[in-house]
Design a protein around this motif. Structure first.
Motif, mmCIF file in Angstrom:
data_model
loop_
_atom_site.group_PDB
_atom_site.id
_atom_site.type_symbol
_atom_site.label_atom_id
_atom_site.label_comp_id
_atom_site.label_asym_id
_atom_site.label_seq_id
_atom_site.Cartn_x
_atom_site.Cartn_y
_atom_site.Cartn_z
ATOM 1 N N GLY A 35 -54.201 -55.894 31.116
ATOM 2 C CA GLY A 35 -54.689 -55.203 32.524
ATOM 3 C C GLY A 35 -55.331 -53.971 32.151
ATOM 4 O O GLY A 35 -56.116 -53.308 32.882
ATOM 5 N N VAL A 36 -54.900 -53.408 30.863
ATOM 6 C CA VAL A 36 -55.526 -52.168 30.478
ATOM 7 C C VAL A 36 -57.070 -52.225 30.471
ATOM 8 O O VAL A 36 -57.934 -51.365 30.758
ATOM 9 C CB VAL A 36 -54.864 -51.348 29.285
ATOM 10 N N ALA A 37 -57.654 -53.311 29.790
ATOM 11 C CA ALA A 37 -59.113 -53.473 29.684
ATOM 12 C C ALA A 37 -59.654 -53.548 30.999
ATOM 13 O O ALA A 37 -60.959 -52.872 31.188
ATOM 14 C CB ALA A 37 -59.327 -54.669 28.985
ATOM 15 N N VAL A 38 -59.138 -54.045 32.093
ATOM 16 C CA VAL A 38 -59.601 -54.361 33.397
ATOM 17 C C VAL A 38 -59.709 -52.786 34.094
ATOM 18 O O VAL A 38 -60.619 -52.340 34.640
ATOM 19 C CB VAL A 38 -58.936 -55.203 34.346
ATOM 20 N N LEU A 39 -58.724 -52.065 33.863
ATOM 21 C CA LEU A 39 -58.580 -50.930 34.409
ATOM 22 C C LEU A 39 -59.504 -49.917 33.699
ATOM 23 O O LEU A 39 -60.107 -48.600 34.342
ATOM 24 C CB LEU A 39 -57.275 -50.209 34.149
ATOM 25 N N LEU A 40 -59.832 -50.058 32.404
ATOM 26 C CA LEU A 40 -60.651 -49.067 31.868
ATOM 27 C C LEU A 40 -62.221 -49.380 31.785
ATOM 28 O O LEU A 40 -62.956 -48.437 32.022
ATOM 29 C CB LEU A 40 -60.509 -49.141 30.255
ATOM 30 N N TYR A 41 -62.601 -50.718 32.170
ATOM 31 C CA TYR A 41 -63.854 -50.996 31.891
ATOM 32 C C TYR A 41 -64.471 -51.332 33.325
ATOM 33 O O TYR A 41 -65.659 -51.449 33.716
ATOM 34 C CB TYR A 41 -64.202 -52.178 30.954
ATOM 35 N N LEU A 151 -65.649 -57.113 28.738
ATOM 36 C CA LEU A 151 -64.599 -57.552 29.540
ATOM 37 C C LEU A 151 -64.519 -59.052 29.392
ATOM 38 O O LEU A 151 -63.317 -59.413 29.631
ATOM 39 C CB LEU A 151 -64.691 -56.741 30.749
ATOM 40 N N ALA A 152 -65.503 -59.514 29.664
ATOM 41 C CA ALA A 152 -65.507 -61.117 29.615
ATOM 42 C C ALA A 152 -65.076 -61.412 28.582
ATOM 43 O O ALA A 152 -64.121 -62.567 28.542
ATOM 44 C CB ALA A 152 -67.035 -61.411 30.168
#
Length: 216
Positions: A35-41, A151-152
């Protein structure tokens, strides 16, 4: 400190990998929840799209977003091939390889080891923004496309390890990636974009199919 095996050459282990650092906060900075990647990007994409207003027409901006995505797919391939699979035998290089990728090959089902560490992703996405949208003065949608591609990739890679895809394309990607993990880790570096393996001669497809029976 853990033993440092070389990816693809040590025993594959099930379950979660042990912590690599005595302090849990440091360990969570290196190996993060997906979830960190989603929150970052996602915010990066939103800011880039918003900031691109007035930098060109809709079709031109969409084209630059597609160019950013294409640039990511090349980063994915060459980063995986040259950086993540550069495997020094000893010293700090071996330790870094283990932390950034070797541990994923040893514990392929560990969710926190299946997304790229921010130690790598932040410089990659940030560098694309600085070089593409800063130094080269490209529209900000180029950065949005690059961040979307990253992200993908992260989410597709996680899905291939954690799920049993029913979609034909995703099943194909999973077979290729499992072959990279369990058969030949010197090939198959394009995860979300395996066509670059065909272009650069590292494809895992044999006889027109991706190795039946590799969907572990």
């Amino acid at each position: 400190m853990s033993t440092v095996p070389v990816s693809g050459k040590g025993a594959v282990r099930r379950g979660r990998a042990p912590a690599e650092f005595a302090h849990p906060v440091l360990d969570r900075l290196v190996h993060v929840h997906p979830g960190v990647a989603v929150l970052l990007y996602v915010p990066v994409m939103a800011v880039c799209v918003y900031g691109a207003r007035g930098q060109g027409g809709a079709w031109a901006l969409t084209g630059w977003a597609a160019a950013g995505y294409a640039a990511w797919t090349l980063s994915e391939y060459w980063g995986h091939r040259l950086v993540l699979h550069h495997e020094p035998e000893r010293g700090i290089g071996a330790r870094l390889h283990w932390l950034l990728h070797g541990i994923h090959h040893t514990y392929p089902q560990d969710v926190r080891r299946s997304v790229l560490s921010p130690v790598l992703s932040v410089p990659m996405v940030g560098g694309a923004l600085l070089l593409g949208c800063g130094a080269a003065s490209l529209p900000l949608t180029f950065g949005a496309g690059y961040a979307f591609g990253y992200l993908a990739y992260d989410l597709v890679h996680l899905y291939l390890h954690q799920a049993g895809p029913r979609n034909r394309l995703l099943r194909h990607l999973r077979r290729l990636h499992m072959r990279h993990h369990f058969r030949d880790d010197t090939r198959g570096f394009g995860i979300s974009a395996p066509y670059w393996d065909t272009v650069f001669g590292t494809s895992l497809i044999r006889g027109g199919r991706a190795g039946a029976g590799d969907s572990r």
